[in-house]
Scaffold this motif. Structure first.
Motif, short mmCIF file in Angstrom:
data_model
loop_
_atom_site.label_atom_id
_atom_site.label_comp_id
_atom_site.label_asym_id
_atom_site.label_seq_id
_atom_site.Cartn_x
_atom_site.Cartn_y
_atom_site.Cartn_z
N HIS A 171 -51.03 26.85 17.00
CA HIS A 171 -51.83 28.05 17.24
C HIS A 171 -53.27 27.78 16.80
N GLY A 195 -53.01 34.04 22.46
CA GLY A 195 -52.26 34.28 23.69
C GLY A 195 -51.05 33.41 23.87
N LEU A 196 -50.74 32.57 22.89
CA LEU A 196 -49.61 31.65 23.01
C LEU A 196 -48.38 32.18 22.27
N THR A 214 -43.72 26.47 25.23
CA THR A 214 -44.86 27.35 24.99
C THR A 214 -45.04 28.25 26.20
N CYS A 215 -45.19 29.55 25.95
CA CYS A 215 -45.44 30.53 26.99
C CYS A 215 -46.81 31.16 26.76
N ASN A 216 -47.36 31.74 27.80
CA ASN A 216 -48.66 32.39 27.70
C ASN A 216 -48.49 33.88 27.97
N CYS A 217 -48.80 34.70 26.98
CA CYS A 217 -48.68 36.15 27.15
C CYS A 217 -49.98 36.77 27.66
N GLU A 218 -51.01 35.93 27.89
CA GLU A 218 -52.25 36.36 28.52
C GLU A 218 -53.00 37.43 27.73
N ARG A 388 -58.60 31.51 25.94
CA ARG A 388 -57.23 31.03 25.86
C ARG A 388 -56.99 29.97 26.93
N SER A 389 -56.23 28.99 26.59
CA SER A 389 -55.84 28.00 27.60
C SER A 389 -54.82 28.64 28.51
N LYS A 390 -54.99 28.43 29.79
CA LYS A 390 -54.08 29.02 30.78
C LYS A 390 -52.97 28.03 31.09
N LEU A 391 -51.77 28.48 30.78
CA LEU A 391 -50.62 27.60 31.03
C LEU A 391 -49.99 27.97 32.36
#
Length: 392
Positions: A171, A195-196, A214-218, A388-391
């Motif tokens: 994080h 956002g992770l 790892t997921c992205n909750c945006e 945030r990095s976009k996954l």
């Protein structure tokens, strides 16, 4: 209509405990049922104190003091119902003996002096504690302790007893929520304002190996809940009322399956009579009935019970006449078949099917919210401090 939904549709206030002073209720925890000491309910307050209540009558039976900054949660031990854990932005996690209200903490856990904790949890085996820190310069940390390592009572010595280590790469901002799996002691999920949402298998060793997906909750993660028939799904709510439901049964696969996604989940359900759904309190998996309960609220204090599944949200019931401000926490007591709620009006409420209200406490100690001039702050909307990095 199944039995649980029938219960939810007929909930009304059974007991109400009003505050004697202006204080928010931030979190609550029930002792494990079926053993000695399981009749307790613990509540952490904005006054940095922890209150013990009878889970049946709501009467206060004791309190603990010791923290010097806001609390980030309260948890009863899973296996020893007389042990109670709390975490705080004062840089400590503390363990209390619920059989001795008013006593000092039996254990104090800390790490680096710069670490201020904003989330924590206890593994289902009670062996490991994990806390998430606020951002320290450019880093954020997941800190782990062996909960069995006993330190001097309530004292912060030079040694950090029980410290197992830290994760520092997963994080890049405040770690706002950590949640151990209810049945797998080595499985941990964490979410932050970056956002992770990360899922770890602690049995795999170091941080790089332990991070399995790892997921992205945006947005900024507010709360996490393990859910699903096999507890292999993960619900994430965000501070701006987004909702994500992921299938993480195969965390080593290339893709994590998204079952439900909404950047503003308030739009997924229409309440009767056009009532507003202003925020979400959290989610809870009802294991006996195999369903996910979501609790939302209106700024005027109404509570809305929702059923959550991969197909969306379904309205169950609205609870009225209880709170007068934002509700911060809830617990479903499966044994007593009642809902417990606490919030920024300082009230602790017990809801049961078909109940008639009993007010707890002495009449001369009960004050209205207006007489206390309680200032209700808006729910904290944590802004992301960096892109945030976009996954995928």
């Amino acid at each position: 209509m199944d039995a649980l939904e029938d219960t939810f549709r007929t909930l009304s206030i059974a007991r109400r405990l009003r505050p004697s002073e202006a204080t928010y209720i931030l979190d609550l925890s029930l002792a494990s049922c079926g053993s000695s000491g399981s009749d307790l309910l613990a509540v952490c307050c904005s006054s940095y104190s922890v209150h013990l209540h009878s889970r049946e009558t709501l009467r206060m039976v004791g309190e603990f003091h010791g923290h010097t900054a806001p609390l980030c949660g309260v948890r009863f031990s899973h296996l020893s119902p007389h042990l109670l854990f709390t975490g705080s932005a004062d840089g400590t996690l503390r363990c209390w003996d619920a059989r001795q209200p008013g006593s000092n903490a039996t254990q104090v856990f800390h790490s680096d002096s710069t670490h201020l904790y904003c989330s924590f949890d206890v593994s289902c085996s009670d062996r490991v504690l994990c806390a998430g820190t606020e951002q320290v310069e450019e880093e954020s940390f997941l800190v782990f302790w062996d909960a069995r390592m006993v330190q001097d009572r309530g004292e912060l010595g030079s040694k950090m007893g029980g410290l197992l280590g830290v994760y520092s790469e997963s994080h890049s901002d405040d770690i706002t929520t950590v949640k151990f799996h209810p049945q797998q002691a080595d499985r941990l999920a964490s979410g932050g304002t970056d956002g992770l949402v990360n899922v770890f298998d602690l049995s795999l060793g170091g941080e790089d190996d332990a991070l399995v997906t790892t997921c992205n909750c945006e947005s900024t993660a507010s709360s996490l809940c393990w859910t699903g028939k096999y507890l292999d799904q993960l619900l994430c709510l965000t501070h701006d009322e987004g909702l994500h439901l992921w299938d993480v049964a195969r965390p080593d696969s290339d893709d994590t399956l998204t079952l439900l996604r909404s950047v503003d989940a308030r739009t997924l359900v229409q309440l009767p009579d056009g009532a507003p759904l202003d925020y979400f309190v959290g989610g809870s998996w009802m294991s006996d009935e195999e369903r996910l309960l979501l609790v939302g609220g209106s700024n005027n204090g109404k509570l809305h019970l929702l059923d959550c599944s991969g197909s969306g949200l379904k309205f169950i019931n609205t609870l009225k006449g209880g709170h007068s401000a934002t509700v911060r926490c809830f617990q479903w007591d499966a044994i007593a078949r009642c809902l417990l709620t606490g919030g920024e009006d300082g009230q602790l409420l017990q809801w049961k099917a078909g109940a008639e209200e009993i007010t707890v406490g002495k009449k001369d100690s009960l004050k209205s919210i207006s007489s206390m001039q309680l200032k209700t702050k808006a729910r904290r909307k944590q802004a992301t401090k960096k892109d945030r990095s976009k996954l995928p």
